[in-house]
Scaffold this motif. Structure first.
Motif, PDB file in Angstrom:
ATOM      1  N   ARG A 130       0.823  -1.200   0.000  1.00 22.94           N
ATOM      2  CA  ARG A 130       0.000   0.000   0.000  1.00 22.94           C
ATOM      3  C   ARG A 130       0.864   1.260   0.000  1.00 22.94           C
ATOM      4  O   ARG A 130       0.554   2.256  -0.637  1.00 22.94           O
ATOM      5  CB  ARG A 130      -0.933   0.003   1.213  1.00 22.94           C
ATOM      6  N   SER A 131       1.993   1.221   0.697  1.00 25.92           N
ATOM      7  CA  SER A 131       2.889   2.364   0.736  1.00 25.92           C
ATOM      8  C   SER A 131       3.512   2.618  -0.629  1.00 25.92           C
ATOM      9  O   SER A 131       3.655   3.765  -1.061  1.00 25.92           O
ATOM     10  CB  SER A 131       3.984   2.134   1.772  1.00 25.92           C
ATOM     11  N   ALA A 132       3.866   1.543  -1.330  1.00 30.04           N
ATOM     12  CA  ALA A 132       4.482   1.692  -2.652  1.00 30.04           C
ATOM     13  C   ALA A 132       3.491   2.240  -3.660  1.00 30.04           C
ATOM     14  O   ALA A 132       3.838   3.038  -4.533  1.00 30.04           O
ATOM     15  CB  ALA A 132       5.036   0.352  -3.131  1.00 30.04           C
ATOM     16  N   GLN A 133       2.192   1.817  -3.534  1.00 37.47           N
ATOM     17  CA  GLN A 133       1.197   2.267  -4.481  1.00 37.47           C
ATOM     18  C   GLN A 133       0.957   3.772  -4.412  1.00 37.47           C
ATOM     19  O   GLN A 133       0.546   4.385  -5.390  1.00 37.47           O
ATOM     20  CB  GLN A 133      -0.115   1.523  -4.250  1.00 37.47           C
ATOM     21  N   ARG A 134       1.219   4.357  -3.249  1.00 34.72           N
ATOM     22  CA  ARG A 134       1.008   5.791  -3.111  1.00 34.72           C
ATOM     23  C   ARG A 134       1.986   6.586  -3.974  1.00 34.72           C
ATOM     24  O   ARG A 134       1.770   7.767  -4.250  1.00 34.72           O
ATOM     25  CB  ARG A 134       1.137   6.215  -1.642  1.00 34.72           C
ATOM     26  N   PHE A 135       3.060   5.969  -4.411  1.00 38.36           N
ATOM     27  CA  PHE A 135       4.080   6.641  -5.201  1.00 38.36           C
ATOM     28  C   PHE A 135       4.021   6.231  -6.678  1.00 38.36           C
ATOM     29  O   PHE A 135       4.897   6.577  -7.443  1.00 38.36           O
ATOM     30  CB  PHE A 135       5.469   6.362  -4.632  1.00 38.36           C
ATOM     31  N   VAL A 136       2.995   5.484  -7.074  1.00 37.61           N
ATOM     32  CA  VAL A 136       2.800   5.080  -8.455  1.00 37.61           C
ATOM     33  C   VAL A 136       1.604   5.844  -9.019  1.00 37.61           C
ATOM     34  O   VAL A 136       0.541   5.886  -8.404  1.00 37.61           O
ATOM     35  CB  VAL A 136       2.550   3.560  -8.574  1.00 37.61           C
ATOM     36  N   ASP A 168      -0.034   4.575 -18.944  1.00 41.18           N
ATOM     37  CA  ASP A 168       1.028   3.760 -18.352  1.00 41.18           C
ATOM     38  C   ASP A 168       1.251   4.182 -16.912  1.00 41.18           C
ATOM     39  O   ASP A 168       1.105   5.357 -16.561  1.00 41.18           O
ATOM     40  CB  ASP A 168       2.333   3.910 -19.147  1.00 41.18           C
ATOM     41  N   ASP A 169       1.613   3.209 -16.073  1.00 38.08           N
ATOM     42  CA  ASP A 169       1.950   3.508 -14.688  1.00 38.08           C
ATOM     43  C   ASP A 169       3.408   3.950 -14.608  1.00 38.08           C
ATOM     44  O   ASP A 169       4.269   3.445 -15.335  1.00 38.08           O
ATOM     45  CB  ASP A 169       1.744   2.279 -13.801  1.00 38.08           C
ATOM     46  N   GLY A 170       3.669   4.882 -13.720  1.00 32.30           N
ATOM     47  CA  GLY A 170       5.023   5.378 -13.540  1.00 32.30           C
ATOM     48  C   GLY A 170       5.259   5.817 -12.115  1.00 32.30           C
ATOM     49  O   GLY A 170       4.329   5.890 -11.301  1.00 32.30           O
ATOM     50  N   VAL A 171       6.497   6.090 -11.815  1.00 28.23           N
ATOM     51  CA  VAL A 171       6.865   6.534 -10.471  1.00 28.23           C
ATOM     52  C   VAL A 171       6.579   8.033 -10.358  1.00 28.23           C
ATOM     53  O   VAL A 171       6.861   8.805 -11.282  1.00 28.23           O
ATOM     54  CB  VAL A 171       8.351   6.249 -10.194  1.00 28.23           C
ATOM     55  N   LEU A 172       6.028   8.432  -9.230  1.00 28.66           N
ATOM     56  CA  LEU A 172       5.639   9.828  -9.042  1.00 28.66           C
ATOM     57  C   LEU A 172       6.807  10.778  -9.229  1.00 28.66           C
ATOM     58  O   LEU A 172       6.680  11.812  -9.874  1.00 28.66           O
ATOM     59  CB  LEU A 172       5.020  10.012  -7.654  1.00 28.66           C
ATOM     60  N   GLN A 223      -0.694   6.963 -12.730  1.00 29.43           N
ATOM     61  CA  GLN A 223      -1.010   6.582 -14.103  1.00 29.43           C
ATOM     62  C   GLN A 223      -1.101   7.831 -14.963  1.00 29.43           C
ATOM     63  O   GLN A 223      -1.836   8.763 -14.633  1.00 29.43           O
ATOM     64  CB  GLN A 223      -2.327   5.807 -14.170  1.00 29.43           C
ATOM     65  N   CYS A 224      -0.370   7.865 -16.053  1.00 30.70           N
ATOM     66  CA  CYS A 224      -0.422   9.004 -16.967  1.00 30.70           C
ATOM     67  C   CYS A 224      -1.788   9.019 -17.655  1.00 30.70           C
ATOM     68  O   CYS A 224      -2.197   8.002 -18.233  1.00 30.70           O
ATOM     69  CB  CYS A 224       0.693   8.904 -18.001  1.00 30.70           C
ATOM     70  N   PRO A 225      -2.520  10.124 -17.617  1.00 29.41           N
ATOM     71  CA  PRO A 225      -3.849  10.173 -18.238  1.00 29.41           C
ATOM     72  C   PRO A 225      -3.817  10.225 -19.762  1.00 29.41           C
ATOM     73  O   PRO A 225      -4.872  10.164 -20.392  1.00 29.41           O
ATOM     74  CB  PRO A 225      -4.442  11.461 -17.661  1.00 29.41           C
ATOM     75  N   LEU A 226      -2.622  10.332 -20.352  1.00 29.64           N
ATOM     76  CA  LEU A 226      -2.515  10.387 -21.811  1.00 29.64           C
ATOM     77  C   LEU A 226      -2.194   9.017 -22.412  1.00 29.64           C
ATOM     78  O   LEU A 226      -2.825   8.600 -23.380  1.00 29.64           O
ATOM     79  CB  LEU A 226      -1.457  11.410 -22.228  1.00 29.64           C
TER      80      LEU A 226
END
Length: 286
Positions: free
Chosen positions: A30-36, A44-48, A38-41
């Motif tokens: 859950r902690s890691a997901q807070r820093f991932v 793709d998922d990326g690191v914050l 998704q680009c709205p264009l």
């Protein structure tokens, strides 16, 4: 019963026990997901920390943001109300610092600066902007109250108001332009060509335009209109953006519109049903 001292109790409260097993894994996930993000264009998922966070809090991946800048800067759409967040109906301006952070030190950055400079206008107390009549020369600020000025680059003299080469001392700009029209056959010849080829002028900036293909709902791309002007190629009248289809009873690809033919702008107006001639122009069918 084992008693604990106040110091031991305080230490336990300050340092809670470490989780182990599945509970520990879930908490870490859950902690890691807070820093991932998704680009709205591109979705793709990326690191914050590797994303671009705009002032509206929309987060884009670095690749999409750079490609967006390439598109907007390539079309000279760099005004504060043009270079905005790409998310529909957002409109938050992209700052110069954000552009520099993405493309600083590149040719794209230099092009951005050139376009931004071309949009700059002096304040009411700073004078007016003049353009040297020599093609590709300079634009510069002229102090208020001056009639004839000298280009700081090529040293040619020009009218500070209308930019006429050499100036026209003692004659108003309007009178000088009228004299030019009366004594120059070139402009009339061009108008004759426009009429023969059924070209039209933008109803706002008057840029010559030709519809090479596509529909009759035109968006003007001239430097003056900057895609803000929409008009009908059939009648020559200015339209609003939401009239893309309502202005054309049988669709925008037919040479028919809601404006009575008696009210059409006559110069170069195509006859109903006549196909447009091939070519190019400053306007684009949308």
């Amino acid at each position: 019963v084992r008693l604990q001292s106040k110091e031991q109790l305080a230490a336990q409260q300050a340092c809670p026990p470490m989780l182990s097993g599945p509970q520990h894994v879930d908490e870490h996930s859950r902690s890691a997901q807070r820093f991932v993000v998704q680009c709205p264009l591109c979705f793709d998922d990326g690191v914050l920390e590797e994303s671009v966070v705009l002032d509206c809090d929309h987060k884009l991946c670095a690749g999409c943001f750079k490609r967006y800048l390439e598109s907007k800067i390539g079309e000279a759409q760099v005004a504060e109300d043009e270079l905005v967040c790409p998310i529909p109906r957002c409109g938050t301006a992209i700052t110069t610092a954000q552009v520099q952070g993405a493309v600083g030190g590149t040719e794209l950055w230099e092009k951005f600066l050139q376009f931004r400079f071309s949009l700059w206008r002096p304040g009411p107390d700073d004078g007016t902007m003049a353009a040297c009549p020599t093609p590709g020369c300079a634009r510069f600020v002229v102090p208020a109250g001056m009639d004839i000025v000298e280009c700081p680059v090529c040293r040619k003299k020009l009218c500070a108001k209308c930019g006429a080469a050499g100036g026209h001392q003692g004659v108003t700009c309007e009178a000088y332009e009228a004299w030019q029209r009366e004594n120059s056959g070139a402009e009339q010849s061009f108008e004759d060509v426009m009429a023969e080829l059924r070209w039209r002028r933008c109803p706002v900036c008057r840029a010559p335009s030709e519809r090479a293909s596509g529909c009759n709902f035109i968006q003007c791309w001239s430097h003056a209109c900057r895609k803000r002007t929409y008009w009908c190629y059939v009648c020559g009248k200015q339209l609003s953006r939401d009239q893309h289809y309502s202005h054309f009873p049988n669709g925008p690809y037919k040479h028919e519109c809601c404006t009575p033919e008696s009210e059409w702008v006559r110069r170069g107006a195509p006859e109903a049903g006549a196909p447009p001639p091939p070519g190019s122009g400053a306007a684009h069918a949308t």
